[in-house]
Design a protein around this motif. Structure first.
Motif: not given
Length: 161
Positions: A42-57
Motif C-alpha cells: 500500500g497505501p494505494g491499490p496494488a499496481g497503480e502508479v505511486m510516483v512518476v519521475e519526469f523532467e521538463i526544461n
C-alpha cells in the motif's frame, strides 16, 4: 556537504501519470523517467502508479499519487521565462487550454491546478526599472492584465503624468 540539486514533488490524486505526460507534451524539452507502482504493502491499490519521475526544461519533478488530502494553490507557482513573445503565447495558450484558466499578471493555472507564471521578455525589466516612476507605471499597467502585454507595459512606463 555536496548537493545534487532539487527535485520538485507534485502531489496528485490519482492523475500523476497523466500530468507527467501532459507536461512533457507542453514543454519541448521534456521526458518521462522511472515509474513506481504501489505494491500489496500500500497505501494505494496494488499496481497503480505511486510516483512518476519526469523532467521538463532541465527541472526534475516527481508526480506522487498521494490522494485527495492536499491540493495545489497559488502560493506556489513555476515561472517560465520566455525567450520571445511567440514562446510566451505558446505556453500561455497551452497551459490554459483543456481546463486551465487565466489569472492575473501572467499567472495561469493548468488543468491539474498547478500555477505557472508566463513571463515574456522585458516584463521583469520594466517592473524593476531603476526609475521608480517608470517601474510604478509599468506595474500599474501589469496589475490590470491577465496575459502580460509587454508593449502596453512599456507604453505605460514611458508615459508622463
Amino acid at each position: 556537504m555536496s548537493s545534487t540539486g532539487f527535485t520538485t514533488c507534485l502531489w496528485f490524486d490519482g492523475v500523476a501519470e497523466d500530468a507527467a505526460a501532459y507536461y512533457v507534451s507542453v514543454f519541448k524539452d521534456g521526458r518521462i523517467g522511472r515509474t513506481a507502482r504501489y505494491t500489496e504493502a500500500g497505501p494505494g491499490p496494488a499496481g497503480e502508479v505511486m510516483v512518476v519521475e519526469f523532467e521538463i526544461n532541465g527541472q526534475k519533478f516527481v508526480g506522487l499519487n498521494g490522494g485527495p488530502q492536499f491540493t495545489f494553490n497559488e502560493s506556489i507557482s513555476f515561472q517560465i521565462h520566455c525567450e520571445d513573445e511567440a514562446e510566451a503565447d505558446y505556453y500561455y495558450d497551452a497551459l490554459t487550454k483543456d481546463g486551465g484558466e487565466e489569472s492575473a499578471c501572467g499567472w495561469v493555472k493548468d488543468r491539474f491546478g498547478v500555477s505557472w507564471q508566463v513571463v515574456p521578455p522585458g516584463a521583469i525589466d520594466l517592473v524593476t526599472d531603476p526609475d521608480p516612476g517608470r517601474a510604478a507605471r509599468a506595474t500599474a499597467a501589469m496589475m490590470k492584465m491577465k496575459k502580460l502585454d509587454v508593449a502596453e507595459m512599456r507604453r505605460a512606463a514611458d508615459a508622463t503624468a
